[in-house]
Design a protein around this motif. Structure first.
Motif: not given
Length: 243
Positions: A2-7, A29-38
């Motif tokens: 992963t890149a970096h925790e908290g990214a 892999h400890r990323f924060e994730v936001l999702t969108a479909g449009t």
């Protein structure tokens, strides 16, 4: 890988199954994730997470570090979305997902974004590429460093995703690293093949005929055992653990 925790990664993908796979893998892999479909949903999320300007009373959230954008979205073009997001946050890293591998498409993606990934993709490759992009685009001192994982003479650096045994660097692929990390995190406990398939390969349903775990365990043994005594133990009919 992963890149970096908290990214924070914004995933914009209109196919729910693909979005789910990306989200599960990145969060593992400890990323924060936001999702969108449009496009509309992505811009709304970007507005909510935009950091507050100095001297402004407007509340702002944590900025997005990287946007992973499908090129073809139901209400617009992912490349145009990337340009709009960059206008709002100039230091945003952008990686495109595209089903097209024509040279013109690739050149167009690289002409604006930091990288591109063609569908169908390997999830390990996606994580590795996002990691590489963030390493290139984010200052090292701006990224939190995580303490290494240790078990016996094994040491895993979760910031650089490197491994060492008895002080010697061990060159691992992203999947080998993820497998070894899961074993290290479980210490001396035996974990089942089903657990490994679910947590390392994100298999929701275990293929009965799958030999992928056995194959990658043998890869790890081949790389670790020249540096010390056997460290991976097999509990027949149950699973694997560290000695």
């Amino acid at each position: 890988m992963t890149a970096h925790e908290g990214a924070t990664v914004l995933v914009v993908e209109d196919e729910p199954s693909i979005a789910d796979v990306l989200t599960i893998a990145l969060r593992y892999h400890r990323f924060e994730v936001l999702t969108a479909g449009t496009v509309r949903q992505a811009l709304t999320l970007a507005e909510r997470t935009r950091p507050r300007a100095p001297g402004s009373a407007r509340a702002g959230g944590t900025p997005i570090d990287l946007a992973l954008l499908d090129v073809m979205l139901p209400d617009g073009d992912g490349r145009a979305l990337g340009r709009e997001l960059r206008l709002r946050q100039p230091d945003l890293a952008v990686v495109f997902l595209t089903a097209r591998d024509a040279p013109a498409e690739i050149v167009g993606a690289l002409g604006f974004g930091d990288d591109y990934i063609t569908k169908p993709f390997n999830i390990d490759e996606v994580v590795a590429r996002i990691t590489a992009v963030l390493r290139r685009t984010r200052p090292a001192d701006a990224l939190p460093r995580r303490p290494p994982l240790r078990y016996g003479d094994l040491e895993l650096d979760e910031t650089t995703y490197s491994a060492r045994r008895a002080g010697h660097t061990v060159e691992l692929t992203p999947t080998e690293y993820a497998l070894l990390r899961f074993l290290v995190r479980n210490g001396g406990r035996i974990v089942t093949k089903e657990q490994l398939l679910r947590h390392v390969w994100q298999y929701e349903h275990t293929p009965a005929e799958s030999t992928v775990v056995e194959t990658y365990i043998s890869y790890l043994r081949r790389k670790l055992e020249p540096l010390g005594p056997p460290v991976i133990q097999t509990r027949r009919g149950v699973g694997y653990g560290l000695a």
